[in-house]
Design an enzyme around this catalytic site. Structure first.
Site, short mmCIF file in Angstrom:
data_model
loop_
_atom_site.label_atom_id
_atom_site.label_comp_id
_atom_site.label_asym_id
_atom_site.label_seq_id
_atom_site.Cartn_x
_atom_site.Cartn_y
_atom_site.Cartn_z
N ASP A 252 -1.05 8.54 4.75
CA ASP A 252 -0.97 7.51 3.72
C ASP A 252 -2.27 7.31 2.94
O ASP A 252 -2.24 6.97 1.76
CB ASP A 252 -0.56 6.18 4.35
CG ASP A 252 0.93 6.14 4.66
OD1 ASP A 252 1.66 7.02 4.17
OD2 ASP A 252 1.36 5.24 5.40
N TYR B 47 6.24 0.44 3.80
CA TYR B 47 5.49 -0.30 4.82
C TYR B 47 4.37 -1.14 4.21
O TYR B 47 3.71 -0.73 3.26
CB TYR B 47 4.89 0.66 5.85
CG TYR B 47 5.80 0.85 7.04
CD1 TYR B 47 5.96 -0.16 7.98
CD2 TYR B 47 6.52 2.02 7.21
CE1 TYR B 47 6.81 -0.01 9.06
CE2 TYR B 47 7.38 2.19 8.29
CZ TYR B 47 7.52 1.17 9.22
OH TYR B 47 8.36 1.31 10.28
#
Length: 1265
Positions: free
Chosen positions: A927, A1015
């Site tokens: 990420d 998320y």
């Protein structure tokens, strides 16, 4: 431990606020209510009428049979309250009597004489009598004279003696040891070594006396913890902070029944267990019913074995609940210090030795906690028309966030030198968090040593000050948890996470993990030692299922894993055999309450949980009890002297498919209550230590651009407005994608006729389709283009696009040409329905909630923050997000700031999904390196993401066109007052006095939230005045899901790689690994890494003559090279320290910091799997490397499509020297995520983290100043 606790200081008057407590409680009896003052007096009258000269050791409720209580609860409006009975344990004529007294008939219905091994709890009065007897013993007075001590300054303490293989009937004895006051009230810091007086408690006479040796009594100087006795210099004082609830608390108390939010439970006090939580149930708004969770929970035993084998110490292996009484040692809680201002207090009752009732005031406090945490949040950034431009940056106007408000029940038990802070915390999500804070003072041994260089023998502890050794020891707290998950017939399920290799060519992936569940059939199947293999531990109701067919359940989320290191044949361990496993499951049995046996004092291990479990009874689909042991291995450090900062541990009971969806989705938001390119490290440190802070430091920027299909690295000098360096990067991997690239890629499919046709064939509306670009990873390709794959989702009635995936369509985009280079429509499946997937709040009127109000106690000058004894720099980076730099802590003793952390931030976040199918195998995201945590930083919502007292900082970064982009409120900083205790101690050993001091915990939090796709990561750096830094990660947002044709688990006949959450929706199993870069500079730049292993040692193997057969010792090994700095946690207990070997404390200990780890989690993928090759560093939880300015990103600087040839594991293979060098610690926080229905449609926050805690960094506890 132990030697005394006092029940005679509780005759204080206290009245409850009428707004909280119902007047009806005067006449109302719940079957589990503790005995009232009147009932205790009635018990004494009944028993003493027929039995004279007896001593009362325990009086408590003889609880009705469980079936009777459950029946009463179901018909409480019409059912008659079961008869009230009392269990009484007393001593009469050297025998132990066990009485059952019926209060309704005013009679003794049972009187049994116990003839087994072991004795009841000690009374306070007999301990006092034994201490006084020893002080008057003539040989003792002669010994005192020889030592030149003052008799009037000596205090005696009674210690239980344990059992060491003696045959036959034992005498009830204690050993009296002595401490010296004379200039301090902290008597435990001044032991008089060598003298032991043995007293027979039944005869109350001295039966043995030993004066074995003389060593210096430690000095009184610096040991007193009272505020009035502290001498300057002092640390900085914080500004005022308080908790305000202008509309009053949200809970009500009717007698002992407490109702709050969706929770309802019963709270009782017991003189042995302390707090008992019973019949806890939670309201299900969808089913419109109260559902059972926990029938009864309490601490069953607290085992504290010390590791010192000397004559005066070997027997110190205490069972604090069974020998001294956890409730009997409860202390009156101090408003504003033990508990926050919004707390409500309750009393408890015990009996004295003669049966007289004693009122213990303020034994419990109940309060609502708002610590600035986030219950859940999500920002949805993929919906057209919902994005707004702010400073050239597109941000979403759909953000939902809820603050975490919980209810805490607290008791403090001061068992001798230790103060235990016991919390039960109820969350609206359905979770129950149980925590223990350990504070107070150490038990120390006098010694002739004043410096560690003098020590050439095993001393069983740490030299803390002149003539003062802190002994190694353990704390094991075992909880009795009678879970009734939606009913009393439950099963225990162990869900093992098993590595599965991918055979053949069915997927580019070579491995994934899957879940293999085992239901325990008998007790032998349910003995669990944690830390050996990854698994989820659940109690489920096999007779109840969710709508989609999952068994309703609760799971245990353990804290740090600790097990005993004593050998099984050691007499102490035989008595505490219940600590051998962290988890046991047994069938419910009313008589099995105390894991160490009902009669623990001098017990022999023949009536313990380990013995009961040998029956190997059936536990499947039965009424079962879970026993969970949490613990601490305590290696003392100088910061623990003369009084310890609180160290905390705990665990969580969390609903797992108990609800059909997230139960806090509909919680109303509370109403507001108002009240660049790095310079060289050495140059920075030189500038910080100079007087040139007003002069500007040379400013340079590192710039990475893509041009002509190449990645170019530039260094720009801002002072000369020129490019000073430029070169082309020719290695593997690419820089993070820009938002412009991601946005353009998301729009391409909508213009493609093939995609339009695919959507039309599925009967969907193209205008309601969202396309999400996903990185593709690397799977062995020789040439890897910059590419993205598109996943498609259907909004159609919800903003939660991830809940409605469109399955079967795979689109590959070349990012350089921005063209579709591969289009596959492989299969068609049902799009999951929108119903129930939205998480946006209704516009109902919210309720009030506790608010932390404070004058701001910190200052900010640009990016420099000063608070309390801390000074540090807060930065923002497009890749890392929040960065903490040059953190130093003020040492009041040395009158200077001392360096701790040069730089700290998240270095990489690896999120591999465990689905090897065509549309999912590549979803192995990095990420930070692929998307950027800073680029994904979300604008924080006041009063939801951060509390009302927060101050905000903006963040800046460059857009794809090079223009600056602003992130409003990217970081918030606030003082947290959560009602926790920084340290406390109650000293009751000083004759005629009770001395109590408590300091509330107030910390400073720096927070950022990164929303990376589905998320939301809540990143906290929390600074404590004790010198600790707590680093926390909160995981929330929405799950990544796939469409399926299944609507019930009974339809599933193959591995779906996840959990069926709702009709047509499977959430895929996956991991989260957040690796932190921690450039620790502990009091200077040259540091070393030490692994202090805790190892079992047999007394026979080391030639020690002792009744003990084993102990644990600390063996320290300093890592010389990087190969010795790779640590896989969870296998063997160890303390992990970064020390400065060039600096020592006065007593000769290296100054240092230690890392206190969270859950041990590491990657389960095979080493040859391509995603694992890229992130080989996740195979170890901790690495230590030599500082290198270019080594900051654990997955490599160019992470997109990287090949694992430029990452932490590769750098570490150079095996550079790390002894007395500038070193960097890399620590990985991990989660194995098996989705549950409560995670749908938005997840309640899941927490983990770690702590950096001073370890002999200070000469003494810095909080005292």
């Amino acid at each position: 431990m132990a030697p005394a606790c006092n029940t005679l200081f509780f005759f204080l008057f206290f009245t409850f606020p009428l707004s909280i407590f119902s007047a009806a409680s005067i006449h109302f009896h719940h079957p589990l209510d503790p005995l009232t003052l009147q009932e205790l007096d009635q018990v004494r009258t009944i028993i003493t009428a027929s039995h004279h000269n007896l001593t009362f050791h325990y009086v408590g409720l003889d609880e009705p049979d469980k079936s009777i209580v459950v029946s009463w609860l179901a018909h409480r409006t019409t059912a008659k309250t079961p008869p009230r009975r009392a269990l009484v344990i007393a001593r009469l004529n050297h025998q132990t009597h066990q009485f059952i007294v019926d209060l309704s008939t005013h009679s003794i219905v049972s009187d049994e004489i116990y003839s087994g091994s072991g004795f009841p709890m000690l009374t306070f009065e007999e301990q006092t009598a034994a201490n006084s007897l020893a002080l008057t013993h003539a040989p003792f007075r002669a010994s005192v004279g020889r030592r030149g001590l003052k008799m009037e300054e000596i205090v005696g303490l009674s210690y239980t003696v344990g059992w060491y293989g003696e045959e036959g009937t034992s005498r009830r004895i204690v050993k009296v040891m002595f401490c010296y006051l004379d200039g301090t009230v902290n008597l435990y810091m001044r032991p008089i070594e060598g003298i032991t007086v043995t007293v027979d408690l039944d005869e109350m006479k001295v039966i043995a006396y030993h004066d074995r040796l003389m060593v210096p009594v430690p000095k009184a100087d610096g040991t007193d913890f009272r505020e009035s006795k502290q001498k300057p210099p002092f640390g900085p004082r914080l500004k005022g902070i308080t908790v305000v609830q202008p509309e009053g608390p949200s809970f009500t108390i009717h007698g002992h029944q407490i109702s709050w939010a969706n929770w309802d439970f019963h709270l009782a006090f017991d003189m042995r267990a302390g707090p008992i939580i019973s019949v806890a149930s939670i309201y299900d708004v969808e089913k419109k019913e109260q559902r059972r969770v926990l029938y009864r929970g309490y601490i069953s035993e607290l085992f504290v074995p010390y590791m010192d084998l000397t004559e005066e110490w070997y027997f110190r292996t205490f069972f604090d609940a069974g020998e001294y009484g956890f409730g009997l040692c409860a202390m009156p809680l101090q408003p504003l210090t033990d508990c926050p201002e919004n707390a409500v207090f309750m009393d408890g009752y015990v009996t004295g030795q003669n049966g007289t009732p004693v009122n213990m005031t303020n034994v419990f406090c109940i309060f609502e906690r708002y610590a600035g945490d986030i219950m859940w949040r999500h920002t949805e950034a993929e919906i057209p028309g919902k994005l707004v431009s702010v400073f050239s940056r597109l941000i979403s106007d759909i953000t939902e966030s809820r603050p975490e408000v919980s209810l805490v029940v607290r008791m403090v038990s001061a068992v001798g030198n230790y103060d235990y802070i016991i919390d039960w915390e109820f969350l609206q999500s359905g979770s129950i968090k149980l925590s223990v804070g350990s504070s107070g003072v150490l038990e120390v041994r006098g010694t002739a040593y004043t410096h560690v260089d003098q020590i050439h023998e095993e001393v069983y502890g740490t030299l803390l000050a002149d003539n003062t050794l802190g002994a190694y020891h353990d704390h094991f707290l075992t909880y009795h948890l009678d879970l009734d998950v939606d009913g009393d017939t439950n099963s225990f399920v162990k869900s093992n996470l098993r590595k599965t290799l991918v055979s053949g060519n069915r997927s580019p992936r070579r491995s994934y993990w899957t879940v293999v569940s085992e239901t325990a059939k008998r007790e032998s199947d349910a003995k669990i030692q944690l830390g050996l293999k990854p698994a989820e531990l659940l109690v489920v109701n096999p007779n109840k299922r969710t709508k989609v067919g999952n068994y309703v359940g609760y799971r245990l989320i353990p804290g740090s894993v600790v097990g005993p290191l004593l050998t099984d044949d050691d007499y102490s361990q035989r008595r505490g055999a219940f600590t051998r496993y962290n988890v046991w499951i047994t069938p419910y049995n009313k008589s099995e309450k105390w894991v160490g046996g009902l009669y623990t004092d001098q017990s022999r291990g023949d009536d313990t949980l380990a013995q009961w479990s040998l029956r190997d009874r059936e536990i499947e689909n039965k009424d079962i009890v879970m026993w969970y042991t949490m613990g601490f291995h305590h290696v003392p450090y100088q910061e623990d002297f003369p009084l310890m900062p609180t160290i905390s541990g705990g665990f969580e009971l969390r609903p797992s498919n108990f609800f059909d969806s997230n139960p806090v989705l509909k919680v109303k938001p509370p109403r507001q209550v108002k009240w660049p390119n790095d310079p060289e490290k050495r140059d920075v440190l030189k500038w910080l230590s100079s007087n040139k802070h007003n002069e500007s430091f040379p400013r340079r920027a590192k710039v990475v651009v893509r041009a002509g299909g190449e990645t170019r690295e530039l260094v720009v000098d801002l002072a000369t407005n020129s490019i000073t360096s430029e070169h082309v990067y020719r290695g593997h991997g690419y820089p993070p994608f820009t938002y412009q690239e991601l946005y353009q890629a998301s729009q391409l499919p909508k213009k493609d006729p093939r995609f339009k046709n695919s959507i039309l064939r599925r009967g969907l509306n193209l205008s309601e389709v969202s396309c999400i670009p996903l990185t593709v990873g690397w799977f062995g390709e020789l040439v890897a283009k910059r590419a993205l794959k598109i996943a498609s989702f259907y909004r159609g009635g919800t903003v939660n696009i991830y809940a409605r995936p469109i399955g079967g369509i795979s689109i590959l985009i070349d990012v350089e040409t921005m063209q579709i280079i591969e289009y596959i429509d492989r299969f068609k499946t049902v799009v999951p329905p929108a119903k129930g997937s939205d998480y946006q709040s209704t516009k109902q009127k919210p309720s009030s909630f506790p608010c932390n109000e404070t004058e701001r106690g910190f200052t900010m000058e640009g990016h420099k923050v000063r608070w309390g004894n801390w000074m540090f720099h807060v930065g923002f980076n497009a890749r890392a997000g929040v960065i903490i730099s040059t953190a130093s802590v003020y040492d009041a003793k040395q009158k200077r700031f001392r360096r701790v952390l040069y730089r700290g931030h998240v270095s990489e976040t690896f999120v591999p999904y465990m689905d090897p199918t065509s549309e999912w195998y590549f979803r192995t995201f990095m990420d930070m390196g692929e998307y950027g945590f800073g680029r994904s930083a979300d604008t924080l919502e006041p009063l939801a993401d951060c509390p009302g007292n927060a101050v905000y900082m903006d963040g800046y970064m460059a857009g794809a066109d090079g223009r600056p982009q602003k992130v409003d409120r990217a970081i918030c900083i606030f003082e947290r007052h959560s009602g926790d205790v920084a340290w406390r101690h109650t000293e009751i050993g000083v004759p005629g006095r009770t001395i109590r001091r408590v300091e509330p915990e107030v910390n400073l939090v720096v927070r950022m939230v990164a929303t990376v796709g589905n998320y939301d990561y809540v990143l906290d750096w929390e600074f404590q005045q004790s010198g600790s830094i707590k680093v926390g990660v909160g995981l929330t947002g929405v799950l990544e899901m796939k469409a399926t044709s299944y609507t019930n688990t009974d339809q599933i006949r193959k591995d779906v790689f996840g959990t069926l959450l709702a009709d047509d929706i499977v959430a895929v199993n996956h991991d989260h690994f957040l690796t932190y870069y921690l450039d620790l500079d502990v009091d200077g730049m040259d540091n070393s890494f030490i692994k202090a292993k805790l190892g079992t040692r047999k007394t026979t193997s080391v030639g020690i003559k002792s009744p003990r057969k084993s102990y644990w010792s600390v063996v320290k090994k300093m890592a010389k090279t990087e190969a010795e700095g790779r640590i896989r946690l969870g296998s063997k207990p160890a303390e992990l320290l970064v020390v400065n070997t060039n600096k020592k404390t006065k007593t000769g200990n290296y100054v240092g910091y230690r890392l206190i780890a969270g859950q041990p989690v590491y990657s389960l993928l095979s080493d040859d799997d391509y995603p694992q090759i890229r992130v080989a560093y996740t195979k170890y939880q901790m690495w230590v490397t030599a500082y290198n300015k270019s080594e900051r990103w654990a997955g490599g600087f160019y992470a997109d499509r990287s090949r694992g040839d430029d990452e932490l594991a590769v750098w570490s293979n150079r095996n550079r020297s790390i002894a007395n060098k500038d070193v960097v610690v890399w620590y990985t926080v991990g989660f194995h995520h098996i989705p549950y229905q409560e995670d749908y449609p938005a997840m309640p926050t899941l927490h983990d983290g770690f702590q950096l805690r001073p370890a002999n960094f200070f000469e003494r506890n810095p909080l005292l100043r």
